[in-house]
Design a protein around this motif. Structure first.
Motif, PDB file in Angstrom:
ATOM      1  N   ASN A  39       0.801  -1.223   0.000  1.00 22.15           N
ATOM      2  CA  ASN A  39       0.000   0.000   0.000  1.00 22.15           C
ATOM      3  C   ASN A  39       0.833   1.271   0.000  1.00 22.15           C
ATOM      4  N   CYS A  40       2.055   1.208   0.514  1.00 18.24           N
ATOM      5  CA  CYS A  40       2.893   2.413   0.495  1.00 18.24           C
ATOM      6  C   CYS A  40       3.846   2.425  -0.701  1.00 18.24           C
ATOM      7  N   GLY A  41       3.775   1.410  -1.557  1.00 21.95           N
ATOM      8  CA  GLY A  41       4.550   1.415  -2.783  1.00 21.95           C
ATOM      9  C   GLY A  41       5.928   0.787  -2.708  1.00 21.95           C
ATOM     10  N   VAL A  42       6.296   0.198  -1.574  1.00 18.89           N
ATOM     11  CA  VAL A  42       7.607  -0.441  -1.442  1.00 18.89           C
ATOM     12  C   VAL A  42       7.638  -1.756  -2.209  1.00 18.89           C
ATOM     13  N   VAL A  43       6.534  -2.479  -2.196  1.00 20.26           N
ATOM     14  CA  VAL A  43       6.426  -3.762  -2.891  1.00 20.26           C
ATOM     15  C   VAL A  43       5.382  -3.627  -3.994  1.00 20.26           C
ATOM     16  N   ALA A  44       5.712  -4.084  -5.187  1.00 22.18           N
ATOM     17  CA  ALA A  44       4.767  -4.038  -6.308  1.00 22.18           C
ATOM     18  C   ALA A  44       3.682  -5.098  -6.131  1.00 22.18           C
ATOM     19  N   VAL A  45       2.487  -4.769  -6.546  1.00 23.16           N
ATOM     20  CA  VAL A  45       1.352  -5.692  -6.428  1.00 23.16           C
ATOM     21  C   VAL A  45       1.653  -7.022  -7.113  1.00 23.16           C
ATOM     22  N   ASP A  46       2.374  -6.996  -8.220  1.00 25.20           N
ATOM     23  CA  ASP A  46       2.641  -8.251  -8.939  1.00 25.20           C
ATOM     24  C   ASP A  46       3.614  -9.168  -8.203  1.00 25.20           C
ATOM     25  N   GLU A  47       4.207  -8.701  -7.119  1.00 24.74           N
ATOM     26  CA  GLU A  47       5.085  -9.541  -6.306  1.00 24.74           C
ATOM     27  C   GLU A  47       4.338 -10.270  -5.189  1.00 24.74           C
ATOM     28  N   VAL A  48       3.085  -9.909  -4.973  1.00 27.29           N
ATOM     29  CA  VAL A  48       2.325 -10.440  -3.836  1.00 27.29           C
ATOM     30  C   VAL A  48       2.201 -11.957  -3.880  1.00 27.29           C
ATOM     31  N   GLY A  49       1.892 -12.537  -5.029  1.00 29.33           N
ATOM     32  CA  GLY A  49       1.725 -13.992  -5.123  1.00 29.33           C
ATOM     33  C   GLY A  49       2.954 -14.751  -4.657  1.00 29.33           C
ATOM     34  N   GLY A  50       4.116 -14.348  -5.118  1.00 27.03           N
ATOM     35  CA  GLY A  50       5.357 -15.001  -4.698  1.00 27.03           C
ATOM     36  C   GLY A  50       5.640 -14.804  -3.225  1.00 27.03           C
ATOM     37  N   LEU A  51       5.343 -13.617  -2.711  1.00 25.56           N
ATOM     38  CA  LEU A  51       5.547 -13.357  -1.285  1.00 25.56           C
ATOM     39  C   LEU A  51       4.589 -14.173  -0.430  1.00 25.56           C
ATOM     40  N   ILE A  52       3.365 -14.358  -0.899  1.00 24.47           N
ATOM     41  CA  ILE A  52       2.419 -15.218  -0.175  1.00 24.47           C
ATOM     42  C   ILE A  52       2.977 -16.638  -0.108  1.00 24.47           C
ATOM     43  N   ASP A  53       3.467 -17.138  -1.238  1.00 25.73           N
ATOM     44  CA  ASP A  53       4.027 -18.494  -1.255  1.00 25.73           C
ATOM     45  C   ASP A  53       5.165 -18.626  -0.252  1.00 25.73           C
TER      46      ASP A  53
END
Length: 192
Positions: free
Chosen positions: A165-179
């Motif tokens: 939400n603050c822009g440090v991590v791109a939304v498209d990285e979320v799936g890999g981070l969840i894994d």
């Protein structure tokens, strides 16, 4: 001077909450005004005070509604997943999708100041996060409890959401981070 409009609204409490939710989603909680909400739903500026005597009570009610919405999404994620590892991944995805797509509402929910509605907000939060605790029932490392594992998992997810939400991590990285996050937590046997 404009004459006062008589109260002729069906369910004023719900109408104010719906409009307030829209304002929070669009502009954030800091932009919320009872006077503006009254005008938007077509009643006098004093009419909403029947249900929300002050702004904090409106914020409390919005937080309770937000936790109910989040809890429903988490329960759906748990119920839709057939096995424990899929359940943990599914609940993480549901949480992050909510916290990112409803960033302003989530900020309000977690910024609660424990006003008059503090008990209701706390109860709403506990009910929303109950599926997390259930997911981590079962075989856990010694000294761990489902509540503690769920709390650490929630903190991990909340941290990821904040970074997105603050822009440090791109939304498209979320799936890999969840894994990666899911892989670090015990899967348990979690009951749906």
């Amino acid at each position: 001077m404009t004459p006062a409009r008589p109260y002729h609204h069906g369910n004023l409490r719900q109408a104010v909450l719906e409009r307030a939710t829209a304002v929070v989603r669009e502009r954030g909680a800091s932009e919320l005004s009872l006077r503006e909400l009254a005008a938007a739903v077509g009643v006098t500026h004093a009419a909403p005070r029947r249900y929300f005597p002050d702004r904090q009570q409106l914020l409390d009610a919005l937080a309770v509604e937000g936790f109910a919405l989040l809890g429903a999404r988490l329960r759906e994620a748990v119920d839709a997943s057939p096995d424990p590892s899929t359940r943990v991944r599914s609940i993480a995805g549901a949480y992050l999708e909510f916290a990112i797509s409803e960033a302003n509402l989530a900020e309000l929910m977690f910024a609660h100041t424990h006003g008059a509605g503090g008990d209701a907000v706390g109860e709403g939060a506990a009910a929303a996060f109950a599926p997390l605790v259930r997911v981590f029932q079962g075989d856990l490392p010694p000294g761990s409890t489902p509540q503690r594992v769920a709390l650490i998992f929630l903190a991990t997810l909340q941290g990821l959401a904040g970074l997105v939400n603050c822009g440090v991590v791109a939304v498209d990285e979320v799936g890999g981070l969840i894994d990666e996050a899911v892989a670090r937590f015990p899967q348990g046997r979690g009951e749906p």
